[in-house]
Design an enzyme around this catalytic site. Structure first.
Site, PDB file in Angstrom:
ATOM      1  N   GLN A 133       0.796  -1.225   0.000  1.00  0.00           N
ATOM      2  CA  GLN A 133       0.000   0.000   0.000  1.00  0.00           C
ATOM      3  C   GLN A 133       0.832   1.281   0.000  1.00  0.00           C
ATOM      4  OE1 GLN A 133      -4.003   0.176   1.890  1.00  0.00           O
ATOM      5  NE2 GLN A 133      -2.947   1.401   3.423  1.00  0.00           N
ATOM      6  N   GLU A 174      -2.985   9.736  -0.830  1.00  0.00           N
ATOM      7  CA  GLU A 174      -2.114  10.398   0.135  1.00  0.00           C
ATOM      8  C   GLU A 174      -1.008  11.220  -0.523  1.00  0.00           C
ATOM      9  OE1 GLU A 174      -0.940   7.372   2.902  1.00  0.00           O
ATOM     10  OE2 GLU A 174      -3.000   7.073   3.579  1.00  0.00           O
ATOM     11  N   ASP A 206       4.371   0.233   4.181  1.00  0.00           N
ATOM     12  CA  ASP A 206       3.112  -0.167   4.809  1.00  0.00           C
ATOM     13  C   ASP A 206       2.489  -1.176   3.862  1.00  0.00           C
ATOM     14  OD1 ASP A 206       0.638  -0.592   5.902  1.00  0.00           O
ATOM     15  OD2 ASP A 206      -0.100   1.452   5.598  1.00  0.00           O
ATOM     16  N   GLU A 254       5.214  -1.869   8.131  1.00  0.00           N
ATOM     17  CA  GLU A 254       3.925  -1.793   8.814  1.00  0.00           C
ATOM     18  C   GLU A 254       2.976  -2.862   8.280  1.00  0.00           C
ATOM     19  OE1 GLU A 254       0.209   1.359   8.811  1.00  0.00           O
ATOM     20  OE2 GLU A 254       2.254   2.142   8.589  1.00  0.00           O
ATOM     21  N   ASP A 307      -0.654  -1.743  12.742  1.00  0.00           N
ATOM     22  CA  ASP A 307      -1.720  -0.764  12.500  1.00  0.00           C
ATOM     23  C   ASP A 307      -3.056  -1.472  12.663  1.00  0.00           C
ATOM     24  OD1 ASP A 307      -3.499   1.161  11.620  1.00  0.00           O
ATOM     25  OD2 ASP A 307      -2.865   1.100   9.530  1.00  0.00           O
ATOM     26  N   LYS A 354      -3.401   6.153  15.360  1.00  0.00           N
ATOM     27  CA  LYS A 354      -4.441   6.855  14.617  1.00  0.00           C
ATOM     28  C   LYS A 354      -5.561   7.192  15.595  1.00  0.00           C
ATOM     29  CE  LYS A 354      -3.644   4.566  10.140  1.00  0.00           C
ATOM     30  NZ  LYS A 354      -4.160   3.533   9.206  1.00  0.00           N
ATOM     31  N   SER A 411      -6.236   8.171   5.114  1.00  0.00           N
ATOM     32  CA  SER A 411      -6.282   8.509   3.688  1.00  0.00           C
ATOM     33  C   SER A 411      -7.308   9.603   3.411  1.00  0.00           C
ATOM     34  CB  SER A 411      -6.586   7.264   2.855  1.00  0.00           C
ATOM     35  OG  SER A 411      -7.786   6.677   3.282  1.00  0.00           O
ATOM     36  N   LYS A 414       3.583   9.843  10.076  1.00  0.00           N
ATOM     37  CA  LYS A 414       3.217   9.427   8.723  1.00  0.00           C
ATOM     38  C   LYS A 414       2.020  10.261   8.304  1.00  0.00           C
ATOM     39  CE  LYS A 414       1.051   5.480   7.700  1.00  0.00           C
ATOM     40  NZ  LYS A 414       0.753   4.084   7.288  1.00  0.00           N
TER      41      LYS A 414
END
EC number: 4.2.1.11
Length: 431
Positions: A163, A205, A242, A283, A310, A335, A365, A386
């Site tokens: 990703q 992103e 990631d 990640e 994550d 997050k 995102s 990030k």
């Protein structure tokens, strides 16, 4: 004491054109603050629940009018008169009012918006910048910007399974310099892509989203771009991934590059990447439910680089504690909307740091112009953030806020640099 006088909310748009919640808080001394809530594209199954309207005739069912109404009709009245500086009490009032383990009744997007807006109002009332209000007098470390400059997976409509391909300017002397290095590499990559006849369209992103034959091709392009800038691959600018492996994991394994793969095979694949490229962080290399696989990869690679959970941890202290107990992973992505309140986020970060886990502050995102996570990264001393490529204003807003914080700290500011990745000390990279 500054007490809450009014709480308001509205539906706004995020960077992907989807609705999200914005909350405003007014204190009795006239202090006003606003916060907006982000939303993810690849979301973990164990995240707190956003509240969406589900009306397909409006924003394809993604409207948040019900969450806005919950703030105005329920949360606001419950908080009026409370001291804005009592963040833990305020968050507890909202959690009790919701009454569900996943915040599904009021919605994590409603609760988080209020939680962040209250903190910002309290900081303003105390005449302190948010990073100082939350982090105290010792908040002084600027994070390494983990810039996602090639987008794949759920963030781009291409054949690249991984990703995010990130650069980490670990050799810079300051955040300001790190940001410049990252931006120059980003532009160099665009030139490389153009020279190869590859697409330079952007993913969610801000990173480029070329259709490439393999994941290694993305790494090779980034290495070439770093070389064109004159920076040293590894010691100046390191790499990170990631994988978001949950997105391509099924009952029969990992559907990766056209084949079904086991966790053991994936671990071997990553070992090969680590030996070939200067990777400091991976990640979500495996699925959120593959605890055995996570134990295996941590045993194999945990001493060499950062293995970030994550989807595995979803900023949740209970999930993180399981990882600590099982020796699964050694770092947690942070997050705020995964857990849904500021104090729960701070508790998760504290648990991680007390147990030797590093943390990486992260955007989603679907972002807004809100810059809270920039202050939060400095407040908790994550040493890493990030928040996308150095492009698109909702990403750059966070970087610009960190520039302001570094300027405000002046001589007290310390850039985390390579010290943010102690497990990777001594890697040589690839020339």
């Amino acid at each position: 004491m500054a007490t809450i006088e009014a709480v308001g909310a509205r539906e706004i748009l995020d960077s992907r054109g989807n609705p999200t919640v914005e909350v405003e808080v007014l204190l009795d001394d006239g202090t006003f603050a606003r916060a907006a809530v982000p939303s993810g594209a690849s979301t973990g199954a164990y995240e707190a629940n956003e509240r969406r309207d589900g009306d397909k005739g409006r924003y394809g069912g993604k409207g948040v009018e019900q969450a806005v109404e919950a703030v105005i009709e329920e949360v606001g009245p419950a908080l009026v008169g409370h001291d804005a500086h009592e963040q833990r009490i305020i968050d507890r009032v909202m959690l009790d009012l919701d009454g569900t383990p996943t915040k599904s009744r009021l919605g994590a997007n409603a609760i988080l918006g209020v939680s962040l807006a209250v903190a910002k109002a309290a900081a303003s009332a105390a005449d302190l910048p948010l990073f100082r209000y939350l982090g105290g007098p010792n908040a002084h470390v600027l994070p390494v910007p983990m810039m996602n400059i090639v987008n794949g997976g759920a963030h781009a409509d291409t054949g690249v399974a991984i990703q995010e391909f990130m650069i980490a300017p670990v050799g810079a002397a300051s955040f300001r310099e790190a940001l410049r290095w990252g931006a120059e590499t980003y532009h160099a990559l665009k030139s490389v892509l153009k020279q190869r006849g590859l697409a330079t369209g952007l993913g969610d992103e801000g990173g480029f989203a070329p259709d490439l034959p393999s994941n290694k091709d993305a790494l090779d392009l980034i290495v070439e771009a770093i070389g064109k800038t004159g920076f040293a691959v590894g010691s100046d600018i390191a790499l990170a991934l990631d994988v978001a492996a949950t997105e391509f994991h099924g009952a029969d394994g990992y559907d990766f590059e056209g084949s079904k793969r086991s966790a053991e095979w994936m671990t071997g694949y990553y070992e090969g990447l680590v030996s070939e490229y200067p990777l400091v962080s991976i990640e979500d290399p495996l699925s959120e439910d593959d605890w055995d696989g996570w134990q295996h990869i941590t045993n194999a690679l945990g001493g060499k680089l950062q293995l970030v959970g994550d989807d595995l941890f979803v900023t949740n202290p209970e999930r993180l504690q399981k990882g600590i107990d099982l020796s699964a992973g050694n770092s947690m992505l942070v997050k705020v909307n995964q857990i849904g309140s500021l104090t729960e986020t701070l508790d998760a970060v504290d648990l991680a740091h007390r147990n030797g886990f590093s943390t990486m502050m992260s955007h989603r995102s679907g972002e807004t112009e809100d810059t809270t996570i920039a202050d939060l990264a400095v407040a908790v001393g994550s040493g890493q953030i990030k928040t996308g490529a150095p492009a698109r204003s909702e990403r750059v807003a966070k970087y610009n806020q960190l520039l302001r914080i570094e300027e405000e700290l002046d001589d007290a500011a310390v850039y985390a640099g390579a010290k943010a990745f102690p497990r990777s000390a001594g890697f040589t990279g690839r020339a």
